[in-house]
Design a protein around this motif. Structure first.
Motif, PDB file in Angstrom:
ATOM      1  N   ARG A 366    -103.291  29.293  39.282  1.00  0.00           N
ATOM      2  CA  ARG A 366    -102.948  30.599  39.832  1.00  0.00           C
ATOM      3  C   ARG A 366    -103.464  30.708  41.258  1.00  0.00           C
ATOM      4  NH1 ARG A 366    -100.952  33.754  35.846  1.00  0.00           N
ATOM      5  NH2 ARG A 366    -101.114  35.653  37.085  1.00  0.00           N
ATOM      6  N   VAL A 367    -102.617  31.216  42.127  1.00  0.00           N
ATOM      7  CA  VAL A 367    -102.974  31.416  43.527  1.00  0.00           C
ATOM      8  C   VAL A 367    -102.647  32.858  43.876  1.00  0.00           C
ATOM      9  CG1 VAL A 367    -102.543  30.720  45.908  1.00  0.00           C
ATOM     10  CG2 VAL A 367    -102.508  29.005  44.080  1.00  0.00           C
ATOM     11  N   ASN A 368    -103.699  33.602  44.176  1.00  0.00           N
ATOM     12  CA  ASN A 368    -103.547  35.039  44.442  1.00  0.00           C
ATOM     13  C   ASN A 368    -102.761  35.723  43.323  1.00  0.00           C
ATOM     14  OD1 ASN A 368    -105.015  34.992  46.851  1.00  0.00           O
ATOM     15  ND2 ASN A 368    -103.180  34.540  48.080  1.00  0.00           N
ATOM     16  N   GLY A 369    -103.091  35.349  42.107  1.00  0.00           N
ATOM     17  CA  GLY A 369    -102.533  36.003  40.935  1.00  0.00           C
ATOM     18  C   GLY A 369    -101.184  35.479  40.481  1.00  0.00           C
ATOM     19  N   LYS A 370    -100.626  34.499  41.147  1.00  0.00           N
ATOM     20  CA  LYS A 370     -99.317  33.968  40.758  1.00  0.00           C
ATOM     21  C   LYS A 370     -99.442  32.493  40.414  1.00  0.00           C
ATOM     22  CE  LYS A 370     -96.527  37.207  43.462  1.00  0.00           C
ATOM     23  NZ  LYS A 370     -95.439  37.339  44.469  1.00  0.00           N
ATOM     24  N   SER A 371     -98.649  32.070  39.415  1.00  0.00           N
ATOM     25  CA  SER A 371     -98.665  30.680  38.996  1.00  0.00           C
ATOM     26  C   SER A 371     -97.937  29.823  40.042  1.00  0.00           C
ATOM     27  CB  SER A 371     -97.966  30.529  37.644  1.00  0.00           C
ATOM     28  OG  SER A 371     -97.834  29.163  37.304  1.00  0.00           O
ATOM     29  N   MET A 372     -98.623  28.778  40.540  1.00  0.00           N
ATOM     30  CA  MET A 372     -98.018  27.885  41.540  1.00  0.00           C
ATOM     31  C   MET A 372     -97.708  26.532  40.907  1.00  0.00           C
ATOM     32  SD  MET A 372     -99.471  26.414  45.196  1.00  0.00           S
ATOM     33  CE  MET A 372     -99.147  27.906  46.125  1.00  0.00           C
ATOM     34  N   VAL A 373     -96.465  26.111  41.066  1.00  0.00           N
ATOM     35  CA  VAL A 373     -96.027  24.795  40.596  1.00  0.00           C
ATOM     36  C   VAL A 373     -95.403  24.062  41.784  1.00  0.00           C
ATOM     37  CG1 VAL A 373     -94.479  23.524  39.063  1.00  0.00           C
ATOM     38  CG2 VAL A 373     -95.653  25.574  38.243  1.00  0.00           C
ATOM     39  N   LEU A 374     -95.808  22.800  41.970  1.00  0.00           N
ATOM     40  CA  LEU A 374     -95.290  21.957  43.044  1.00  0.00           C
ATOM     41  C   LEU A 374     -94.321  20.943  42.437  1.00  0.00           C
ATOM     42  CD1 LEU A 374     -98.676  21.209  44.866  1.00  0.00           C
ATOM     43  CD2 LEU A 374     -97.208  23.232  45.059  1.00  0.00           C
ATOM     44  N   ILE A 375     -93.161  20.750  43.077  1.00  0.00           N
ATOM     45  CA  ILE A 375     -92.133  19.848  42.539  1.00  0.00           C
ATOM     46  C   ILE A 375     -91.814  18.773  43.588  1.00  0.00           C
ATOM     47  CG2 ILE A 375     -89.838  19.673  41.532  1.00  0.00           C
ATOM     48  CD1 ILE A 375     -89.979  22.649  40.895  1.00  0.00           C
ATOM     49  N   TYR A 376     -91.876  17.525  43.141  1.00  0.00           N
ATOM     50  CA  TYR A 376     -91.563  16.356  43.984  1.00  0.00           C
ATOM     51  C   TYR A 376     -90.251  15.750  43.464  1.00  0.00           C
ATOM     52  CZ  TYR A 376     -96.531  16.726  45.236  1.00  0.00           C
ATOM     53  OH  TYR A 376     -97.755  17.161  45.665  1.00  0.00           O
ATOM     54  N   ASN A 377     -89.297  15.514  44.368  1.00  0.00           N
ATOM     55  CA  ASN A 377     -87.970  15.024  43.969  1.00  0.00           C
ATOM     56  C   ASN A 377     -87.623  13.702  44.639  1.00  0.00           C
ATOM     57  OD1 ASN A 377     -86.842  17.503  42.422  1.00  0.00           O
ATOM     58  ND2 ASN A 377     -87.640  18.368  44.322  1.00  0.00           N
ATOM     59  N   HIS A 378     -86.721  12.949  43.979  1.00  0.00           N
ATOM     60  CA  HIS A 378     -86.152  11.689  44.480  1.00  0.00           C
ATOM     61  C   HIS A 378     -87.165  10.548  44.520  1.00  0.00           C
ATOM     62  CE1 HIS A 378     -82.769  14.149  45.495  1.00  0.00           C
ATOM     63  NE2 HIS A 378     -83.442  14.831  46.414  1.00  0.00           N
ATOM     64  N   ALA A 379     -88.221  10.638  43.725  1.00  0.00           N
ATOM     65  CA  ALA A 379     -89.258   9.596  43.757  1.00  0.00           C
ATOM     66  C   ALA A 379     -88.688   8.254  43.321  1.00  0.00           C
ATOM     67  CB  ALA A 379     -90.415   9.997  42.850  1.00  0.00           C
ATOM     68  N   SER A 380     -89.233   7.198  43.916  1.00  0.00           N
ATOM     69  CA  SER A 380     -88.843   5.849  43.501  1.00  0.00           C
ATOM     70  C   SER A 380     -89.655   5.406  42.286  1.00  0.00           C
ATOM     71  CB  SER A 380     -89.030   4.861  44.651  1.00  0.00           C
ATOM     72  OG  SER A 380     -90.393   4.828  45.065  1.00  0.00           O
ATOM     73  N   ALA A 381     -90.886   5.941  42.155  1.00  0.00           N
ATOM     74  CA  ALA A 381     -91.750   5.606  41.020  1.00  0.00           C
ATOM     75  C   ALA A 381     -92.847   6.654  40.904  1.00  0.00           C
ATOM     76  CB  ALA A 381     -92.354   4.217  41.204  1.00  0.00           C
ATOM     77  N   TYR A 382     -93.474   6.715  39.711  1.00  0.00           N
ATOM     78  CA  TYR A 382     -94.561   7.657  39.471  1.00  0.00           C
ATOM     79  C   TYR A 382     -95.907   6.938  39.528  1.00  0.00           C
ATOM     80  CZ  TYR A 382     -90.790  10.523  37.488  1.00  0.00           C
ATOM     81  OH  TYR A 382     -89.641  11.239  37.308  1.00  0.00           O
ATOM     82  N   LYS A 383     -96.909   7.632  40.010  1.00  0.00           N
ATOM     83  CA  LYS A 383     -98.298   7.162  39.904  1.00  0.00           C
ATOM     84  C   LYS A 383     -99.022   7.980  38.836  1.00  0.00           C
ATOM     85  CE  LYS A 383    -102.164   5.079  40.958  1.00  0.00           C
ATOM     86  NZ  LYS A 383    -102.868   5.395  42.218  1.00  0.00           N
ATOM     87  N   ALA A 384     -98.771   9.287  38.803  1.00  0.00           N
ATOM     88  CA  ALA A 384     -99.341  10.168  37.786  1.00  0.00           C
ATOM     89  C   ALA A 384     -98.270  10.485  36.751  1.00  0.00           C
ATOM     90  CB  ALA A 384     -99.846  11.450  38.430  1.00  0.00           C
ATOM     91  N   HIS A 385     -98.720  10.862  35.561  1.00  0.00           N
ATOM     92  CA  HIS A 385     -97.788  11.142  34.470  1.00  0.00           C
ATOM     93  C   HIS A 385     -98.175  12.437  33.774  1.00  0.00           C
ATOM     94  CE1 HIS A 385     -95.995   7.145  34.899  1.00  0.00           C
ATOM     95  NE2 HIS A 385     -97.242   6.701  35.081  1.00  0.00           N
ATOM     96  N   THR A 386     -97.279  12.888  32.908  1.00  0.00           N
ATOM     97  CA  THR A 386     -97.479  14.163  32.220  1.00  0.00           C
ATOM     98  C   THR A 386     -98.836  14.203  31.528  1.00  0.00           C
ATOM     99  OG1 THR A 386     -95.107  14.361  31.849  1.00  0.00           O
ATOM    100  CG2 THR A 386     -96.545  15.712  30.462  1.00  0.00           C
TER     101      THR A 386
END
Length: 427
Positions: A366-386
């Protein structure tokens, strides 16, 4: 790549993607408490400092085509090429038709000149015929006069004889007048003959010149006729080329429309999928407590160092035609460029979309009371996972050009309570 607006975008993913997103939704719905509130770090993570920065020549991504399928981009290029070819063919046809019209006008002028030259030649030949007849007649007259002189004597000698033999002055005068008339007639006949012969020479010269003029006019007319026939053939070929290009343009346009309809269906399907994910995010956010409060300038760590190639905002799509929100920021990034976590948080989803390619959702709390989600698109590969916990600046994935993308780059989206906002306000 431009991310389609929830109002205007939807997507169809493969079966593997559907299984993965189902698993993700289950995880999202069962999360009761966030892994912990995100807060900006005082300094860059040491891990980030150790990462090698990729320095490469980055090809700019075409903003007009980033959010279109590869098939439609190719079809659009083919349509543009067909339109350009048709325009060239039409210009060539117009130029050829203009030249042909000029050649036809010139042909009419040359035919008129040829007719005039032939008429002048006919008149000149008639004048020569008449002149030759006149010379013949005058020579005959002079011949008869010469015969009479031979028979009756030369008039000049006759005058001398009259003077010597005349006894009466009145008779002498009459006889001398007669002799003078005869001599004058003979002199006039010779003068006319000379003049007629001289005129005949001039008339024959006119005939020669008229014949040359006719020959030249015929040569020019023949040359222009060849040119006109060539232009007629070229005009016919150009007309065929225009017809062919019209057909090619129609085929390209039909193919583009068919692909466009398919793409819009994919976008509609993606819209439903995005709605489900956002619903799960909001359900989770309702249970989040705490978080960061304060000035958000500099809150996020820049995901890649590249320049912005397409900003956040509303615009009309140049291919699909809809008015939609470009719900993120496009950063130039070579394929393989490490993409960093904008804030500490938890990876809550990773899946493949036919539109977005490999995408990753990072819950920043939460940032200033709102849920913040960051989205990364078109990746060639993942380093982190769910389920992974990451720190601000950690590498979470690598830039690529998967999904609907015309070049390697990052489409970065920031969502507050499920609504896309301009990411640049947080850097």
């Amino acid at each position: 790549m431009d991310r389609p607006s929830p109002r205007t975008a939807a997507s169809r993913s493969d079966s593997s993607g559907r299984r993965r997103v189902s698993r993700t939704l289950a995880i999202l719905c069962t999360l009761a408490v966030a892994a912990g509130p995100a807060a900006p770090l005082a300094h860059a993570d040491n891990l980030h400092d150790k990462k090698k920065k990729v320095q490469a020549s980055i090809k700019s991504v075409s903003n007009d085509f980033d959010d279109a399928s590869t098939a439609l981009v190719k079809a659009t290029h083919r349509l543009d090429a067909a339109r350009a070819s048709l325009a060239v063919a039409q210009q060539q046809l117009a130029a050829t038709q203009g030249e042909l019209t000029a050649a036809q006008v010139l042909d009419a002028q040359m035919q008129a000149k040829l007719a005039a030259a032939e008429a002048a030649l006919a008149q000149a030949e008639q004048d020569v015929t008449n002149g030759e007849a006149a010379v013949k007649q005058q020579r005959a007259d002079i011949g008869r006069l010469a015969a009479a002189d031979f028979q009756y004597g030369d008039p000049s000698l006759m005058g001398l004889s009259v003077m010597l033999n005349s006894q009466n002055p009145e008779d002498l005068t009459t006889q001398m007048n007669t002799v003078d008339n005869l001599m004058s007639r003979e002199s006039n006949m010779l003068d006319r003959l000379k003049a007629t012969q001289a005129l005949l020479v001039v008339q024959k010269e006119k005939v020669a010149k008229a014949k040359a003029d006719v020959a030249e006019q015929r040569r020019l007319a023949a040359a222009n006729l060849v040119r006109r026939q060539q232009l007629e053939q070229q005009a016919a070929a150009n007309q065929a080329a225009v017809a062919q290009q019209v057909a090619a343009r129609a085929q390209a346009a039909a193919a583009a429309r068919q692909i466009r309809r398919h793409d819009l269906l994919v976008l509609q399907q993606l819209k439903k999928r995005e709605a489900r994910i956002q619903k799960a995010i909001l359900a989770k956010a309702a249970h989040d407590k705490g978080g960061y409060a304060g000035d958000t300038g500099g809150f996020l760590y820049r995901p890649v160092p590249g320049a912005v190639t397409s900003p956040f905002g509303w615009r009309r799509h140049p291919i699909y035609g809809y008015w939609g929100l470009h719900d993120g920021v496009d950063f130039s990034a070579p394929c393989g460029e490490p993409m960093h976590a904008g804030a500490s948080g938890t990876v809550i989803s990773e899946y493949y979309s036919s539109v977005w390619g490999n995408r990753l959702y990072l819950d920043a709390g939460r940032v200033n009371g709102k849920s913040m989600v960051l989205i990364y698109n078109h990746a060639s590969a993942y380093k982190a996972h769910t389920g992974d916990q990451v720190g601000r600046g950690d590498v979470v994935a690598y830039a690529g050009t998967t999904g609907w993308s015309t070049g390697c780059h990052l489409h970065f989206t920031v969502m507050l309570d499920g609504t896309a906002v301009d990411p640049m306000q947080f850097f």
